[in-house]
Write a protein that holds these residues in place. Sequence first.
Motif, short mmCIF file in Angstrom:
data_model
loop_
_atom_site.label_atom_id
_atom_site.label_comp_id
_atom_site.label_asym_id
_atom_site.label_seq_id
_atom_site.Cartn_x
_atom_site.Cartn_y
_atom_site.Cartn_z
N ASP A 44 0.86 -1.18 0.00
CA ASP A 44 0.00 0.00 0.00
C ASP A 44 0.90 1.24 0.00
OD1 ASP A 44 0.98 -0.27 2.55
OD2 ASP A 44 -0.93 0.00 3.54
N ASP A 47 -0.02 4.93 0.80
CA ASP A 47 -0.39 5.34 2.16
C ASP A 47 0.83 5.90 2.87
OD1 ASP A 47 -2.88 4.42 1.62
OD2 ASP A 47 -2.70 2.58 2.78
N ARG A 75 -1.14 -1.40 7.83
CA ARG A 75 -0.41 -1.33 6.56
C ARG A 75 -0.38 -2.71 5.92
NH1 ARG A 75 2.54 3.33 5.50
NH2 ARG A 75 2.36 2.48 3.40
N LYS A 76 -0.28 -2.74 4.62
CA LYS A 76 -0.17 -4.00 3.89
C LYS A 76 1.29 -4.16 3.49
CE LYS A 76 -2.45 -6.70 0.38
NZ LYS A 76 -3.55 -6.74 -0.59
#
Length: 163
Positions: A44, A47, A75-76
């Motif tokens: 991600d 972000d 968060r990914k």
Amino acid sequence: MTLILDDTKQLEFHTDLSKITEPFKEELKSLNWILTNQEFTLLDYNDKGLVEKLDHESEIIHFSGQELLTILENRKIQFIWGVFCGTKNKIEKLNHDQIPYADMNSEIWTKPDKFLLPDSEIEIICFDSSYTIIKFKDIELEKCWKTKFKDAKKLKKTQANNG
């Protein structure tokens, strides 16, 4: 016992620690953590925030359990390499030869039940984004985790040249 996830449909990617840690969030929060031997990708990447402590250049990154959980839940991140060690006590300075690592560490395969950091209560090893290896000292916690991750297998000792 040491468990390995190497072929599962339960995760989008094998080293998705936000999913892997779901069965033991409270225990994760209660421990002090280090991350070593890390290589990761932010999936991600647009972000912002929460990943300031994740530094590709750091040999050891220290986290409180709450700090780590917040990052994993918000968060990914795909961890390609990394050794996460959770301990009850604050992790003091480690000598270079005491720092846990995964890449090129044959002991992961030849001594699978040995904790890379002896004080660890939980260890999570992200191995080349292909495997997640997890160790628990608490048998009940291990059973709880195995209930969710039915594809996990016991990591069996192999010859040194297989690791």
